[in-house]
Motif scaffolding. Structure first.
Motif, mmCIF file in Angstrom:
data_model
loop_
_atom_site.group_PDB
_atom_site.id
_atom_site.type_symbol
_atom_site.label_atom_id
_atom_site.label_comp_id
_atom_site.label_asym_id
_atom_site.label_seq_id
_atom_site.Cartn_x
_atom_site.Cartn_y
_atom_site.Cartn_z
ATOM 1 N N VAL A 131 0.801 -1.228 0.000
ATOM 2 C CA VAL A 131 0.000 0.000 0.000
ATOM 3 C C VAL A 131 0.835 1.280 0.000
ATOM 4 O O VAL A 131 0.267 2.374 0.041
ATOM 5 C CB VAL A 131 -0.956 0.023 1.219
ATOM 6 N N VAL A 132 2.146 1.144 -0.027
ATOM 7 C CA VAL A 132 2.966 2.364 0.006
ATOM 8 C C VAL A 132 4.045 2.350 -1.066
ATOM 9 O O VAL A 132 4.589 1.304 -1.425
ATOM 10 C CB VAL A 132 3.657 2.581 1.379
ATOM 11 N N ASP A 133 4.336 3.522 -1.568
ATOM 12 C CA ASP A 133 5.492 3.723 -2.436
ATOM 13 C C ASP A 133 6.058 5.094 -2.091
ATOM 14 O O ASP A 133 5.774 5.624 -1.001
ATOM 15 C CB ASP A 133 5.112 3.560 -3.907
ATOM 16 N N ASP A 134 6.835 5.660 -3.000
ATOM 17 C CA ASP A 134 7.473 6.925 -2.654
ATOM 18 C C ASP A 134 6.489 8.056 -2.348
ATOM 19 O O ASP A 134 6.837 9.023 -1.692
ATOM 20 C CB ASP A 134 8.416 7.363 -3.799
ATOM 21 N N THR A 135 5.262 7.927 -2.821
ATOM 22 C CA THR A 135 4.312 9.012 -2.585
ATOM 23 C C THR A 135 3.898 9.116 -1.129
ATOM 24 O O THR A 135 3.589 10.197 -0.648
ATOM 25 C CB THR A 135 3.007 8.834 -3.405
ATOM 26 N N ASN A 136 3.841 7.981 -0.431
ATOM 27 C CA ASN A 136 3.214 8.014 0.904
ATOM 28 C C ASN A 136 3.948 7.218 1.969
ATOM 29 O O ASN A 136 3.477 7.129 3.096
ATOM 30 C CB ASN A 136 1.761 7.520 0.796
ATOM 31 N N SER A 142 -1.868 12.411 -1.367
ATOM 32 C CA SER A 142 -1.835 10.946 -1.505
ATOM 33 C C SER A 142 -3.050 10.287 -0.852
ATOM 34 O O SER A 142 -3.467 9.200 -1.257
ATOM 35 C CB SER A 142 -0.537 10.365 -0.926
ATOM 36 N N ARG A 146 0.644 10.931 -11.458
ATOM 37 C CA ARG A 146 1.965 11.154 -10.869
ATOM 38 C C ARG A 146 2.909 11.809 -11.862
ATOM 39 O O ARG A 146 3.724 12.650 -11.486
ATOM 40 C CB ARG A 146 2.513 9.844 -10.310
ATOM 41 N N ARG A 154 0.829 13.414 -6.290
ATOM 42 C CA ARG A 154 1.363 12.278 -5.537
ATOM 43 C C ARG A 154 0.274 11.268 -5.214
ATOM 44 O O ARG A 154 -0.031 11.029 -4.035
ATOM 45 C CB ARG A 154 1.903 12.742 -4.186
ATOM 46 N N ALA A 155 -0.312 10.667 -6.215
ATOM 47 C CA ALA A 155 -1.381 9.691 -5.979
ATOM 48 C C ALA A 155 -0.785 8.393 -5.437
ATOM 49 O O ALA A 155 0.211 7.896 -5.962
ATOM 50 C CB ALA A 155 -2.134 9.433 -7.281
ATOM 51 N N GLN A 156 -1.405 7.842 -4.416
ATOM 52 C CA GLN A 156 -0.860 6.632 -3.781
ATOM 53 C C GLN A 156 -1.250 5.375 -4.566
ATOM 54 O O GLN A 156 -2.136 5.413 -5.414
ATOM 55 C CB GLN A 156 -1.315 6.550 -2.328
ATOM 56 N N ILE A 185 6.688 11.104 -10.223
ATOM 57 C CA ILE A 185 7.136 11.440 -8.868
ATOM 58 C C ILE A 185 6.708 10.333 -7.930
ATOM 59 O O ILE A 185 5.781 9.610 -8.169
ATOM 60 C CB ILE A 185 6.546 12.768 -8.342
#
Lengths: 560, 560
Positions: free
Chosen positions: A481-486, B489, B541, B546-548, B560
């Protein structure tokens, strides 16, 4: 506005419930100069010193080394640049058209005893090269006319410098930076205070890994558990098996090279953080199969081949690949511990494969016993490294070396911990700290209340000495559920709750704590913790960590 | 790697459950050049054109205006800069030491019919100054040797340009940008497709508000519902009542000036987005009381004053302040609709106040009737603006103008909607789309399945004409849990689910859809939606949002 809040903190919270009077301003006003995680012993007096970044120096009076000089430079930069009244004054004035009422400082009982001009650092024993399990992290910090930080260990000095930085605070009008006359004597409660980061389900950029290490250091966490590869992708770029990442990474740009890993290891070491690699086997290995399909098991359904499953436990090539790869990983990761996973093996696939069916029949093995056999074959490949394994490996009765650490992550964790302790083995706890599990309204309070030793203490009988075998725990940030965005905002400050629990567990009364109903304004023993975490969150943000709001309405000044 | 996935998409998903075979790579591989929200009518042929940013122009062949020329400039920039094979080639080569296998494009049935060199834009009626409820957003887009976008309205042209941009895609090796021969005829299903942003519980920076508007435009949402003030802070900087923000904002830097609001309104207008202000009264107003305590009600408990509650409904000064402030707000926000809130009034406070007790007794009113009276007094202050109110105002029987819109947000929403429709009033729906409510594992599927008209259609009897009175809905991002660190996000791509539901609701079969069990690999009719959302998330993105991650493991290239 602050006045109203503080007024209300004193009076309103004594209200019986029934009517919900909302206060304007932050739900939990931040503290000023409180340290997170809370030190074991802390005495603050009613005297403060003022701080002027331009007129201040740090001296190393005893031993030194690279780690120490790097740290001094780093923290000097932080206090000089991040604690700067001028930038705050600018911000304060920026878009202000009218005169704001200057709010008086609320604590009027404080007395100025001059300027803080010096910090002496006294390291009393030679530096060690790498942090390790059980290293000495204790330190003593005296803030007074002659401030001094001392420790028997460079790791203790690192912890003490972080504490020192956190003691500074601004006056409400941002005209002055202060630090209180304080005596701190501090040491960790648990030896292993970790964060697991999964870089396989989504790739996490190097810069966010380094930022994560910064945040760990701010929370006195000391193990970066790097769950580097898994089913979905293989970003570790091996030099002896380049095909693994070439065919298994999501994208050519989404890999970690030897140089990247070296950077992470050194960056972590400079902050007193171990980097423990995990190469999870025999399950969670599907991405290995892009380059080496033969090392995986073919799974069948109704006689039809349907895909690849866990590693093939009867193929010598599997072990050969592992042996070579582990050697390389050990060269790149100097930590004494190597995590070999062992969780969630899809035994159904093994049971479906004709070759394995035959093998199990011939050797009179169940699939679970085959998993045990696989782990028995793999563990010796670690050589001088010590093993960490997920709890399944213990559950299946694999003979484990005495110094193997078992990581508890499933339900029924209390009984599991007791079973492990009975065999005399060490364990680390994670079940309560899965950061990918979400809950509306902030779940860090649940993390904060989870203490693995407290969980078992009433059930373990007289032999409380075995409690020491619970050497710590890890917050786990699985990557689905996570990547660099969050990833940064999802981990912080939630993992800070785990960090304080493992460092000092300050609130003894928590054993009997039960959550109050949301709208009741009666006194809550955790309100003080919430206020400290507000300050700590803003502090992280001033230092470049995008920590999300922990406890409802509020704000940070001068932060990202 | 892609090959394996696509192989598996075709074969593995047909498996019966029982064994969970994990595939390497993304859980849901993104589509290529699919539009989100899905157009109402779309026909793609087996021909594609190649696109070279250096050799391309957009011509406006009929009417034009500032909004249109701004949009053409904006979208030309996007396709020329964001769709650039060179930057992707650089990325691809960056840290690559070995030759990656060049993956063949999977769809081999496509035929090249030359270059796309031109887009003609044909606006067939004069521009309008501001977007409004019920504006024409329909458009027709033909991508072929002679590409053409046409609409009777500039708002339709804006929607069509967004669609056009989304049709481009890269080949798997990033050597080529393509666009398929396509015919799209598109229009929205619901008129009001909104996002509520709360800037009181945490301050949201202007740049994140503008970024939110960018993301809304990418999702064809057309109402930015600005819940600008609330109990906790008053960031709206009034020129006639400067004390409101001076004393009520969190911090002098955390305000929205007239210029800021003008910027937001114009930025939104250029994207076909209305900006609807909300000044929620009489509850949720505690921050007003920092400057004007007399406009609020003193609350008592056991005869003791315990704080301030909702607005004081029997103080003429309250209405005077509102009257003046509303006039100013109407000048700054050109939208025809004004949201006056009316939710969650703490009637217990009114009941506790001696003056109000006396008033209610004299006028034979309950506290709820007093709330109704308050709203009756406030609504005329809106003058020519039309009102939007939270459902409580309807529930309490306040006489509402025929064009007042009721916003449904509480439980039992189906019955509530039916009650509102029976009075012939319009409503917007939000109950299912509270973005502050979290759920492990991604909750956007629940949002996606919620369709307010479908919910009531079986219960409304023969009079289905009243369904049109459900004019749309809003995803609501309440501010307790988000600030600048995580608001983008957290909202995106979750609100994209609401956006597609409100625009075109493509999957008719959803009425009978029920979630499949997590580990079953049987065919799921939403898999196609998931794949499109993967592409859309990466697209957002690439454009700075910054979409998760929406649906588990995956990755975006060059974003990004």
């Amino acid at each position: 506005m602050f006045k109203n809040i503080l007024f209300c903190l004193e009076f309103c919270i004594a209200l019986a419930s029934g009517m919900y009077v909302v206060d304007p301003g932050p739900r939990y006003p931040p503290t000023k100069g409180e340290v997170w995680p809370k030190p074991q012993y802390e005495n603050k007096e009613k005297f403060y010193m003022t701080f002027n970044p331009a007129n201040f120096e740090i001296n190393t009076t005893a031993l030194s080394c690279n780690i120490l000089t790097n740290a001094v430079e780093r923290y000097a930069f932080i206090v000089k640049r991040k604690l700067n009244t001028k930038s705050h004054q600018r911000l304060l004035k920026r878009r202000r058209k009218h005169t704001f009422t200057v709010i008086q400082d609320t604590n009027k009982e404080m007395y100025n005893i001059g300027d803080l001009t010096k910090l002496e650092i006294e390291l009393l024993a030679p530096c060690q090269d790498y942090p390790y399990l059980g290293m000495d992290e204790s330190y003593e910090l005296i803030i007074s006319e002659r401030s001094k930080l001392s420790s028997m260990s460079v790791w203790g000095i690192l912890r003490g410098l972080e504490t020192w930085t956190q003691l500074f605070y601004f006056t409400d009008d941002y005209n002055e930076i202060r630090i209180n006359k304080t005596h701190i004597s501090d040491f960790p409660r648990y030896q292993h205070r970790g964060l697991l980061l999964d870089t396989s389900r989504h790739y996490i950029s190097l810069s966010n890994i380094l930022r994560t290490l910064d945040a760990m250091a701010m929370n006195k966490m000391n193990v970066f558990h790097w769950h580097i590869v898994d089913d979905q992708s293989f970003p570790y770029q091996s030099e002896i098996f380049p095909n693994l990442s070439e065919k298994g990474a999501f994208h050519p740009s989404m890999i970690y090279t030897k140089a990247d890993i070296g950077l992470v290891v050194n960056y972590a070491r400079d902050r007193g953080i171990r980097v423990m690699p995990e190469f999870d086997v025999p399950g969670h290995t599907r991405s290995w199969g892009n380059a080496y399909p033969d090392t995986l098991t073919e799974c069948y359904l109704n006689g039809q081949l349907i895909g690849l499953g866990p590693m093939n436990p009867i193929n010598n090539g599997t072990y050969k690949l592992l042996e070579e790869l582990i050697k390389e990983v050990q060269q790149w990761f100097p930590d004494k511990y190597f995590h070999v996973g062992g969780d969630e093996v899809e035994l159904e696939c093994w049971r479906s494969n004709p070759d394995l069916q035959k093998y199990m029949k011939e050797h009179n093995l169940t699939a679970a016993q085959l998993h045990a056999l696989f782990m028995e074959n793999v563990l010796p490949l670690l050589g001088s490294s010590k093993a960490v394994v997920w709890q399944e490996v213990f559950d299946e009765g694999v003979p484990l070396a005495e110094d193997t650490i078992v990581q508890v992550w499933k339900y029924d964790w209390v009984n599991e911990m007791i079973r492990i302790l009975k065999t005399g083995r060490k364990l680390i706890f994670s079940s309560s700290w899965y950061l990918d599990h979400l809950k509306t309204g902030g779940d860090w309070i649940d993390y904060y209340l989870a203490d693995p030793r407290e969980m078992v203490i009433d059930k373990i009988g007289n032999d409380t000495s075995s409690l020491d075998k619970i050497i710590g725990g890890e917050a786990c940030m699985w990557g689905e559920v996570v990547d660099d965005t969050n990833v940064i905002s999802r981990v912080w400050p939630r993992a800070s709750a785990t960090a304080e629990r493992l460092w000092s567990s300050p609130t003894d009364s928590l054993r009997t704590y039960s959550r109050s109903t949301p709208n009741a304004r009666s006194y809550d023993p955790l309100d003080g913790v919430r206020q400290r975490l507000e300050e700590h969150t803003c502090r992280m943000r001033r230092r470049g960590i995008r920590a999300q709001p922990p406890s409802g309405p509020g704000f940070c000044v001068g932060a990202i």
